[in-house]
Design a protein around this motif. Structure first.
Motif, mmCIF file in Angstrom:
data_model
loop_
_atom_site.group_PDB
_atom_site.id
_atom_site.type_symbol
_atom_site.label_atom_id
_atom_site.label_comp_id
_atom_site.label_asym_id
_atom_site.label_seq_id
_atom_site.Cartn_x
_atom_site.Cartn_y
_atom_site.Cartn_z
ATOM 1 N N VAL A 162 0.842 -1.190 0.000
ATOM 2 C CA VAL A 162 0.000 0.000 0.000
ATOM 3 C C VAL A 162 0.879 1.241 0.000
ATOM 4 N N ALA A 163 0.510 2.220 -0.827
ATOM 5 C CA ALA A 163 1.170 3.529 -0.824
ATOM 6 C C ALA A 163 0.109 4.589 -0.612
ATOM 7 N N GLN A 164 0.425 5.585 0.234
ATOM 8 C CA GLN A 164 -0.515 6.648 0.570
ATOM 9 C C GLN A 164 0.014 7.988 0.061
ATOM 10 N N TYR A 165 -0.900 8.756 -0.524
ATOM 11 C CA TYR A 165 -0.580 10.136 -0.906
ATOM 12 C C TYR A 165 -1.087 11.061 0.187
ATOM 13 N N PRO A 166 -0.275 12.004 0.667
ATOM 14 C CA PRO A 166 1.024 12.448 0.115
ATOM 15 C C PRO A 166 2.236 11.885 0.849
ATOM 16 N N GLN A 167 2.021 11.141 1.950
ATOM 17 C CA GLN A 167 3.176 10.788 2.787
ATOM 18 C C GLN A 167 4.151 9.827 2.116
ATOM 19 N N ASP A 168 3.682 8.953 1.208
ATOM 20 C CA ASP A 168 4.576 7.997 0.561
ATOM 21 C C ASP A 168 5.040 8.461 -0.816
ATOM 22 N N GLY A 169 4.648 9.633 -1.234
ATOM 23 C CA GLY A 169 5.037 10.158 -2.534
ATOM 24 C C GLY A 169 3.983 11.093 -3.066
ATOM 25 N N GLN A 170 4.428 12.017 -3.912
ATOM 26 C CA GLN A 170 3.500 12.982 -4.495
ATOM 27 C C GLN A 170 3.482 12.922 -6.009
ATOM 28 N N GLN A 171 4.193 11.947 -6.580
ATOM 29 C CA GLN A 171 4.200 11.728 -8.020
ATOM 30 C C GLN A 171 3.747 10.298 -8.311
ATOM 31 N N PRO A 172 3.087 10.057 -9.458
ATOM 32 C CA PRO A 172 2.583 8.709 -9.769
ATOM 33 C C PRO A 172 3.655 7.625 -9.693
ATOM 34 N N ASP A 173 4.820 7.882 -10.296
ATOM 35 C CA ASP A 173 5.869 6.860 -10.291
ATOM 36 C C ASP A 173 6.343 6.546 -8.880
ATOM 37 N N ASP A 174 6.436 7.575 -8.025
ATOM 38 C CA ASP A 174 6.894 7.351 -6.652
ATOM 39 C C ASP A 174 5.900 6.479 -5.890
ATOM 40 N N ARG A 233 6.064 2.881 -7.235
ATOM 41 C CA ARG A 233 7.289 2.226 -6.800
ATOM 42 C C ARG A 233 7.202 1.820 -5.328
ATOM 43 N N HIS A 234 6.647 2.696 -4.493
ATOM 44 C CA HIS A 234 6.524 2.403 -3.065
ATOM 45 C C HIS A 234 5.598 1.213 -2.835
ATOM 46 N N ALA A 235 4.427 1.204 -3.496
ATOM 47 C CA ALA A 235 3.472 0.112 -3.293
ATOM 48 C C ALA A 235 4.024 -1.206 -3.835
ATOM 49 N N SER A 236 4.720 -1.172 -4.979
ATOM 50 C CA SER A 236 5.291 -2.397 -5.546
ATOM 51 C C SER A 236 6.358 -2.977 -4.633
ATOM 52 N N ALA A 237 7.208 -2.105 -4.066
ATOM 53 C CA ALA A 237 8.241 -2.576 -3.139
ATOM 54 C C ALA A 237 7.610 -3.179 -1.890
ATOM 55 N N ALA A 238 6.526 -2.567 -1.407
ATOM 56 C CA ALA A 238 5.858 -3.105 -0.217
ATOM 57 C C ALA A 238 5.247 -4.470 -0.508
ATOM 58 N N ALA A 239 4.663 -4.651 -1.698
ATOM 59 C CA ALA A 239 4.099 -5.946 -2.054
ATOM 60 C C ALA A 239 5.183 -7.000 -2.181
ATOM 61 N N LEU A 240 6.332 -6.611 -2.729
ATOM 62 C CA LEU A 240 7.446 -7.552 -2.847
ATOM 63 C C LEU A 240 7.974 -7.931 -1.479
ATOM 64 N N ALA A 241 8.008 -6.978 -0.556
ATOM 65 C CA ALA A 241 8.485 -7.260 0.798
ATOM 66 C C ALA A 241 7.570 -8.241 1.516
ATOM 67 N N THR A 242 6.244 -8.097 1.328
ATOM 68 C CA THR A 242 5.327 -9.034 1.989
ATOM 69 C C THR A 242 5.427 -10.427 1.387
ATOM 70 N N ALA A 243 5.857 -10.494 0.093
ATOM 71 C CA ALA A 243 5.968 -11.801 -0.546
ATOM 72 C C ALA A 243 7.205 -12.553 -0.090
ATOM 73 N N TYR A 244 8.325 -11.818 0.148
ATOM 74 C CA TYR A 244 9.589 -12.499 0.457
ATOM 75 C C TYR A 244 10.167 -12.113 1.799
ATOM 76 N N GLY A 245 9.520 -11.174 2.485
ATOM 77 C CA GLY A 245 10.016 -10.734 3.782
ATOM 78 C C GLY A 245 9.472 -11.589 4.916
#
Length: 451
Positions: free
Chosen positions: A417-429, A432-444
């Motif tokens: 999950v990524a939240q605006y504005p605290q996790d980024g204020q641009q679409p790519d940011d 990227r934040h939400a994708s990294a979080a999903a990857l972390a839950t898969a392998y973390g």
């Protein structure tokens, strides 16, 4: 064909009278020589006449199909309904469309006779040219009653449905051209809603096909500085009315998303310009949808998700509110593909898409980011807790097994999950934040979200 003194009697005899608005009814006639004629009349007055010649279309019909409307039209130059020849669904067809404006329109009977006469002439020319020639028939024959119905409804929607216009009057009080006078000149083919000033939330109304900005001499500066420009131009055709404008300024407006600029000297063609702008926007929308859709699931792809997210963030700069982006990384597709084949895995992907789409609001966006990655955009949430409740709901829905050809299979969802504005204020940011979080839950160490 039998003549009839009054068109209304003919419509009654054919069962094509007393239609409700939006209704369509068809009947079929058999002419000499095995020619069948379909008549379809809509409640909005569009009569389509299609005469299908017997037999299938062959390569020897090319000369007939290449005839232009002018060549196929008969000698009545006063008739505004040209006759055309086409090959559709295996049939060679002579057809014409005509708007029945009144019950006593004598041109309707004349057009029926003209289509029948032309169909007979084409049939005779066809028989003559095909003598002794080998046929290479096209297949996929369908009943005559199904011919051209989609085309009829498409034309009816384009020609009859009022063009929905939002007219924003932001010109100076002493403008030389009044908006009220211009709107009255557009005619009955437009459904106009008005708004005063650019500070109106109606500019983001997706139900408007065209947004007209009636402005003064500083039109370019006003439009380029308008906070709602990106959102307004996303789905509606934006048309600017201005006294005049330099070429460089006009080019900047076009690059910013404006469909057309109508100067006061050209207001005589305003109605046509608005309809053309709406048509271009519709084509643009379909083209954008074509290249920005994941063909496997029918969902928006990454490109379209970024576009949606950009529009939402532009709106949130003006109207602050939390935005949540969820990324679902799915495990299990490779196992399904290895055990049951690639098509079974594709069926499960589509079913995952259906469950995600069914679990959120119509205003939310579900997208496909790859073979095993999906995203959900929540344009407005009250708090991070709301986004987590959506995550929990979707995870529960995905936990239920899927049935594919009598076989029960399952997948596992890992969510970031990524939240605006605290996790980024641009679409790519945010993505990227939400994708990294999903990857972390898969392998973390936290494991899968639905474990």
């Amino acid at each position: 064909m039998t003549q009839c003194g009054e068109d209304v009697r003919l419509l009654e005899q054919l069962g094509l009278d007393t239609l409700a608005p939006g209704e369509a009814r068809a009947c079929e006639l058999l002419l000499e020589g095995g020619i069948r004629m379909l008549l379809e009349l809509s409640g909005d007055g569009l009569l389509t006449i299609a005469a299908a010649l017997p037999g299938e279309v062959t390569d020897d019909d090319d000369a007939l199909l290449s005839m232009s409307p002018a060549e196929t039209d008969l000698d009545d130059a006063r008739d505004t309904s040209p006759i055309d020849i086409s090959a559709e669904s295996g049939h060679l067809i002579v057809w014409a469309d005509h708007f029945v404006e009144a019950a006593g329109d004598a041109r309707m009977v004349s057009l029926l006779d003209r289509v029948a006469t032309r169909a007979a002439a084409v049939a005779a020319a066809r028989r003559s040219s095909a003598r002794g020639a080998a046929t290479n028939a096209r297949q996929d024959m369908v009943p005559l009653a199904k011919l051209r119905l989609n085309e009829v409804r498409r034309r009816l929607a384009m020609n009859q449905a009022p063009c929905r216009v939002l007219w924003i009057d932001a010109q100076p009080p002493d403008a030389d051209v009044g908006s009220t006078a211009l709107q009255s000149r557009l005619g009955a083919g437009f459904d106009i809603r008005t708004a005063a000033g650019l500070d109106c939330t109606e500019a983001r109304d997706a139900h408007s096909e065209v947004i007209v900005l009636a402005l003064g001499a500083d039109a370019a500066e006003v439009v380029l500085g308008w906070p709602a420009l990106a959102v307004a131009a996303a789905d509606a055709a934006l048309v600017v009315l201005a006294p005049a404008m330099a070429d460089a300024q006009a080019q900047r407006l076009i690059e910013a998303g404006v469909q057309d600029i109508v100067f006061h000297a050209d207001l005589g063609s305003l109605a046509q310009r608005l309809r053309l702008a709406a048509g271009r926007k519709a084509i643009e929308r379909e083209a954008r949808k074509a290249y920005a859709t994941d063909l496997m699931t029918g969902l928006p792809n990454r490109t379209q998700l970024i576009e949606h997210l950009s529009q939402v963030l532009a709106l949130r700069e003006r109207e602050p509110a939390p935005v949540s982006l969820l990324v679902f990384r799915m495990d299990g597709f490779q196992g399904i593909e290895g055990a049951h084949g690639p098509e079974s895995a594709n069926v499960v992907r589509r079913k995952v898409a259906v469950r995600l789409r069914g679990g959120v609001r119509s205003s939310d966006v579900v997208a496909s980011l790859g073979a095993d990655v999906f995203a959900v955009l929540l344009p407005s949430t009250e708090s991070p807790a709301d986004a987590q409740r959506v995550v929990d709901k979707l995870v529960r829905m995905l936990r239920d097994p899927f049935n594919v050809a009598g076989i029960t299979v399952g997948v596992t969802a890992h969510v970031g999950v990524a939240q605006y504005p605290q996790d980024g204020q641009q679409p790519d940011d945010l993505l990227r934040h939400a994708s990294a979080a999903a990857l972390a839950t898969a392998y973390g160490p936290r494991g899968a979200a639905n474990d």
